[in-house]
Design a protein around this motif. Structure first.
Motif, short mmCIF file in Angstrom:
data_model
loop_
_atom_site.label_atom_id
_atom_site.label_comp_id
_atom_site.label_asym_id
_atom_site.label_seq_id
_atom_site.Cartn_x
_atom_site.Cartn_y
_atom_site.Cartn_z
N VAL A 389 10.12 -3.90 20.10
CA VAL A 389 10.18 -4.35 18.83
C VAL A 389 8.88 -4.66 18.23
N TYR A 390 8.47 -3.53 17.23
CA TYR A 390 7.07 -3.66 16.66
C TYR A 390 7.48 -4.29 15.22
N ALA A 391 6.61 -5.43 14.90
CA ALA A 391 6.74 -6.12 13.60
C ALA A 391 5.48 -6.95 13.08
N ALA A 392 5.48 -6.66 11.82
CA ALA A 392 4.27 -7.41 11.20
C ALA A 392 4.74 -8.02 9.87
N SER A 393 4.45 -9.39 9.82
CA SER A 393 4.79 -9.87 8.51
C SER A 393 3.80 -10.54 8.10
N PHE A 394 3.36 -10.36 6.77
CA PHE A 394 2.10 -10.91 6.30
C PHE A 394 2.21 -11.04 4.43
N ARG A 395 1.38 -11.61 4.04
CA ARG A 395 1.10 -12.09 2.52
C ARG A 395 0.74 -10.67 2.04
N PRO A 396 1.36 -9.86 1.08
CA PRO A 396 0.55 -8.70 0.41
C PRO A 396 -0.46 -8.90 -0.26
N MET A 397 -1.57 -8.10 -0.36
CA MET A 397 -2.75 -8.27 -0.99
C MET A 397 -2.61 -8.80 -2.60
N ARG A 398 -1.69 -7.82 -3.08
CA ARG A 398 -1.38 -8.01 -4.53
C ARG A 398 -1.15 -9.34 -4.95
N SER A 399 -0.09 -9.87 -4.57
CA SER A 399 0.73 -11.39 -4.68
C SER A 399 -0.28 -12.52 -4.31
N ALA A 400 -0.97 -12.10 -2.90
CA ALA A 400 -1.68 -13.07 -2.33
C ALA A 400 -2.98 -13.59 -3.28
N PHE A 401 -3.56 -12.52 -3.68
CA PHE A 401 -4.80 -12.70 -4.62
C PHE A 401 -4.30 -13.75 -5.62
N ALA A 402 -3.05 -13.66 -6.27
CA ALA A 402 -2.65 -14.30 -7.37
C ALA A 402 -2.28 -15.79 -7.05
N GLY A 403 -2.29 -16.16 -5.63
CA GLY A 403 -1.75 -17.14 -5.06
C GLY A 403 -0.43 -17.51 -4.88
N GLY A 404 0.34 -16.27 -4.72
CA GLY A 404 1.72 -16.03 -4.14
C GLY A 404 1.78 -16.25 -2.80
N ASP A 405 3.05 -16.78 -2.19
CA ASP A 405 3.30 -17.26 -0.98
C ASP A 405 4.33 -16.29 -0.30
N GLY A 406 4.72 -15.29 -1.04
CA GLY A 406 5.80 -14.71 -0.49
C GLY A 406 5.32 -13.55 0.54
N ARG A 407 5.99 -13.23 1.48
CA ARG A 407 5.57 -12.33 2.66
C ARG A 407 6.49 -11.07 2.72
N VAL A 408 5.79 -10.07 3.42
CA VAL A 408 6.76 -8.86 3.63
C VAL A 408 6.74 -8.76 4.95
N LEU A 409 7.72 -7.77 5.40
CA LEU A 409 7.97 -7.39 6.77
C LEU A 409 8.10 -5.79 6.83
N MET A 410 7.38 -5.42 7.90
CA MET A 410 7.38 -4.09 8.44
C MET A 410 7.74 -3.99 9.78
#
Length: 475
Positions: A389-410
């Motif tokens: 299983v290969y996975a990466a979860s992180f805060r995407p650049m667009r929303s992180a710059f604006a202070g968003g806490d949401g995460r994405v998953l690949m």
């Protein structure tokens, strides 16, 4: 025997229309009957209006995000009436497109309900009768209400597009595609949303890690997601107080059904709690439209859920009768119905027997963020053999710059032996767009090393699909 038509199609949704047009292109004489609006569930009361509502709801977060990027943009106000007027105009336009496509293809349209009265004969509600060498049933499905006290008060997904005004508070019952999408849409439009789901986690059938991330995102948006909770009864506001029951008439499914906007209601949950809402939306399942078609009388097999039983070539137990799309309850997605219609035409009108391919069908759930998936989940893959299983979860650049806490998953699921990518799961804005392209590689049998050899597009979220070098888990 001389027939009026070579093909008679019952149902004017995406699958039926595509099959009718393709058959007519071979020179066949084709007619199509539709009792409602042309375009079916997807165009008129499903995918298309829903996606437009997704777009509308997504703008709620843009002003705050834009201000973080230096733009002086006020909050603004959503005008449901203006949107609804524009939406209805677009649906009218699309229905006209479908009708023109059929007409230009030489397909005769019958605006009436049809039913089978013989293996080669259909009768319309207006009394006309026609014969056909082949009959194709593409009547789709419909949302259903659960059998519980006061359920007749609840709305179903078809009703959402007809709101005269948006409710202030709504309870959505269910945990599948429609429930989760509608929860995000209505919350984005300013409605206070509570969502009940009786299971342990929403979006059953999808990857567990992806489901969990969507559930977190739903709650972070302010949706009151209640897992392990179902609805026990609905009544007018104030019902159940001091032990008062729902009136006897309300106990019968379908009786006393409220018109849109006729709340508020009091809802009793299976945990015993009471809550007051303006509307209740049931998104608890769909059922094939097979009632009243005369199928069982002819010997057409009907399954437990009311679905038409067909073989790999969409043929029923009656050789002249075929069925495609949601009415067969195989894979209930619009593109699948279209492909089933195309395979039917290849089989019957081109003489090239073509089984329907239901393997590795990509899917997208238009929550916020979206969920895109193709292939096996991690849980299903474990049962088939050794995997990585290969996975990466992180805060995407667009929303992180604006202070968003949401995460994405690949996430990629890889067979340890063959190195083939067995599944791809994405939770991110525009995941539906990404999974369409990833599905091509997965369908072709790409290996993890094929992904690794692909140069990344930087900076993007999707580049993680080709830069993950080490597995996070092995089984």
């Amino acid at each position: 025997m001389a027939f009026d038509y070579d093909l008679y199609v019952i149902g004017g949704g995406s699958g039926g229309v595509r099959a009718a047009r393709m058959a007519a292109a071979t020179g066949a004489r084709v007619a199509l009957a539709e009792e409602s609006r042309m375009g079916g569930t997807c165009v008129i009361r499903g995918c298309v209006p829903k996606k437009l509502m997704v777009f509308a709801s997504s703008f709620r977060e843009l002003p705050a995000q834009a201000r973080a990027y230096g733009w002086d943009i006020p909050e603004g106000h959503f005008d449901w009436q203006a949107f609804r007027t524009r939406l209805n105009g677009e649906l009218d336009r699309l229905e006209g497109v479908y009708r023109r496509l059929l007409d230009s293809s030489g397909v005769e349209i019958h605006d009436a309900r049809a039913r089978l009265i013989g293996p080669h004969e259909v009768a319309l509600a207006d009394g006309r009768r026609f014969s056909a060498k082949h009959i194709l049933i593409a009547t789709g499905g419909r949302p259903e209400r659960p059998d519980l006290p006061g359920a007749g008060h609840g709305l179903v997904s078809d009703d959402v597009f007809n709101f005269e005004r948006l409710p202030e508070r709504i309870l959505i019952v269910g945990g599948g595609f429609i429930a989760c999408e509608m929860a995000c849409i209505l919350q984005g439009l300013g409605v206070r949303v509570t969502q009940f789901y009786r299971g342990a986690q929403i979006l059953r059938g999808f990857d567990e890690e992806a489901r969990g991330l969507i559930a977190e995102a739903i709650r972070a948006r302010g949706i009151n997601l209640r897992l392990g909770t179902d609805i026990a009864a609905i009544g007018p506001k104030g019902s159940f107080a001091d032990g008062m029951d729902v009136p006897a008439a309300e106990m019968q499914l379908g009786l006393g059904r409220a018109t849109i906007g006729a709340g508020p209601f009091t809802v009793q949950s299976t945990t015993g709690e009471l809550c007051d809402v303006d509307q209740v939306l049931f998104a608890t399942g769909r059922r094939p439209n097979t009632e009243g078609l005369g199928l069982e009388e002819l010997g057409v097999g009907i399954g437990r859920r009311g679905e038409i039983l067909v073989d790999d070539y969409s043929q029923t137990a009656v050789p002249s009768v075929y069925a495609i799309g949601d009415v067969t309850n195989r894979v209930n997605l619009t593109p699948v119905a279209i492909r089933e219609g195309m395979a039917f035409v290849q089989t019957v009108f081109h003489g090239q027997p073509t089984p329907v391919d239901h393997d590795l069908i990509p899917a997208a759930v238009f929550t916020q963020p979206e969920l895109g998936a193709v292939g096996l989940t991690e849980e299903a893959a474990r049962e088939q053999g050794p995997i990585e299983v290969y996975a990466a979860s992180f805060r995407p650049m667009r929303s992180a710059f604006a202070g968003g806490d949401g995460r994405v998953l690949m996430k990629l699921i890889v067979c340890s032996d063959t190195r083939r990518v067995l599944g791809c799961h994405i939770v991110a804005p525009e995941a539906g767009e990404m999974i369409q392209l990833a599905a091509i590689a997965v369908k072709m049998g790409a290996t993890k090393e094929d992904f690794d050899r692909t140069c990344a597009v930087h900076p993007t979220m999707a580049e993680e699909l080709v830069t993950m070098r080490n597995p996070v888990r092995k089984f």
